[in-house]
Scaffold this motif. Structure first.
Motif, PDB file in Angstrom:
ATOM      1  N   GLN A   1       0.832  -1.202   0.000  1.00  0.00           N
ATOM      2  CA  GLN A   1       0.000   0.000   0.000  1.00  0.00           C
ATOM      3  C   GLN A   1       0.869   1.256   0.000  1.00  0.00           C
ATOM      4  OE1 GLN A   1      -0.855   1.961   3.268  1.00  0.00           O
ATOM      5  NE2 GLN A   1      -1.739   3.450   1.875  1.00  0.00           N
ATOM      6  N   LYS A   2       1.888   1.267   0.831  1.00  0.00           N
ATOM      7  CA  LYS A   2       2.771   2.428   0.910  1.00  0.00           C
ATOM      8  C   LYS A   2       3.646   2.560  -0.333  1.00  0.00           C
ATOM      9  CE  LYS A   2       2.886   2.795   5.905  1.00  0.00           C
ATOM     10  NZ  LYS A   2       3.683   2.715   7.126  1.00  0.00           N
ATOM     11  N   ASN A   3       4.244   1.446  -0.791  1.00  0.00           N
ATOM     12  CA  ASN A   3       5.152   1.481  -1.940  1.00  0.00           C
ATOM     13  C   ASN A   3       4.451   1.891  -3.237  1.00  0.00           C
ATOM     14  OD1 ASN A   3       7.349   0.698  -0.406  1.00  0.00           O
ATOM     15  ND2 ASN A   3       7.143  -1.458  -0.923  1.00  0.00           N
ATOM     16  N   CYS A   4       3.202   1.528  -3.386  1.00  0.00           N
ATOM     17  CA  CYS A   4       2.469   1.808  -4.625  1.00  0.00           C
ATOM     18  C   CYS A   4       1.488   2.964  -4.487  1.00  0.00           C
ATOM     19  CB  CYS A   4       1.741   0.548  -5.098  1.00  0.00           C
ATOM     20  SG  CYS A   4       2.854  -0.773  -5.618  1.00  0.00           S
ATOM     21  N   GLY A   5       1.439   3.588  -3.315  1.00  0.00           N
ATOM     22  CA  GLY A   5       0.556   4.725  -3.116  1.00  0.00           C
ATOM     23  C   GLY A   5      -0.917   4.378  -3.259  1.00  0.00           C
ATOM     24  N   LEU A   6      -1.311   3.236  -2.714  1.00  0.00           N
ATOM     25  CA  LEU A   6      -2.690   2.763  -2.839  1.00  0.00           C
ATOM     26  C   LEU A   6      -3.554   3.335  -1.727  1.00  0.00           C
ATOM     27  CD1 LEU A   6      -1.791  -0.977  -3.521  1.00  0.00           C
ATOM     28  CD2 LEU A   6      -2.276   0.803  -5.211  1.00  0.00           C
ATOM     29  N   ARG A   7      -4.809   3.606  -2.032  1.00  0.00           N
ATOM     30  CA  ARG A   7      -5.771   4.077  -1.040  1.00  0.00           C
ATOM     31  C   ARG A   7      -6.452   2.876  -0.381  1.00  0.00           C
ATOM     32  NH1 ARG A   7      -5.734   7.106  -5.261  1.00  0.00           N
ATOM     33  NH2 ARG A   7      -7.393   6.081  -6.418  1.00  0.00           N
ATOM     34  N   VAL A   8      -6.633   2.931   0.929  1.00  0.00           N
ATOM     35  CA  VAL A   8      -7.317   1.867   1.657  1.00  0.00           C
ATOM     36  C   VAL A   8      -8.814   2.180   1.660  1.00  0.00           C
ATOM     37  CG1 VAL A   8      -7.552   0.644   3.844  1.00  0.00           C
ATOM     38  CG2 VAL A   8      -5.301   1.478   3.122  1.00  0.00           C
TER      39      VAL A   8
END
Length: 114
Positions: A7-14
């Motif tokens: 999530q952090k490495n790819c800039g994904l929204r939770v």
């Protein structure tokens, strides 16, 4: 790599998930939108890239034990699906990227981990 690291490495929204689910390790990645096809091919602890943000996708994720669903192309997660994801412990993330580019980024992250 864990779901949180992805999530952090790819800039994904939770969109749905709990702290404990974010610590699940990711073993690989699968991309596909046909639910019956994904159900027979999606591996345990794999990240699943799809545009299917409905309760049926949550059911497939729960049955297969995948690490998370990643909705690509900013595909939405409907409210019934969000409630089902929280109930069944399925983490759902979202990305504006297309499935192909996102899969390449995930593969690179997994490869860097050795």
């Amino acid at each position: 790599m864990t779901v949180l690291e992805l999530q952090k490495n790819c800039g994904l929204r939770v969109l749905a998930g709990t702290c404990s689910n974010m610590e699940t390790g990711i073993s690989g990645c699968y991309a596909g939108d046909l639910l019956s096809w994904a159900m027979s091919r999606l591996g345990k602890n794999e990240a699943w890239i799809t545009v299917m943000g409905n309760v049926n996708a949550i059911g497939v994720a729960a049955l297969t034990g995948c690490a998370c669903i990643i909705l690509c192309d900013n595909a939405p997660l409907d409210e019934d699906a969000r409630a089902s994801a929280l109930k069944h412990g399925v983490t759902v993330l979202q990305s504006g990227e297309r499935a192909y580019r996102l899969a390449l980024r995930i593969d690179a992250c997994l490869s860097d981990r050795g």
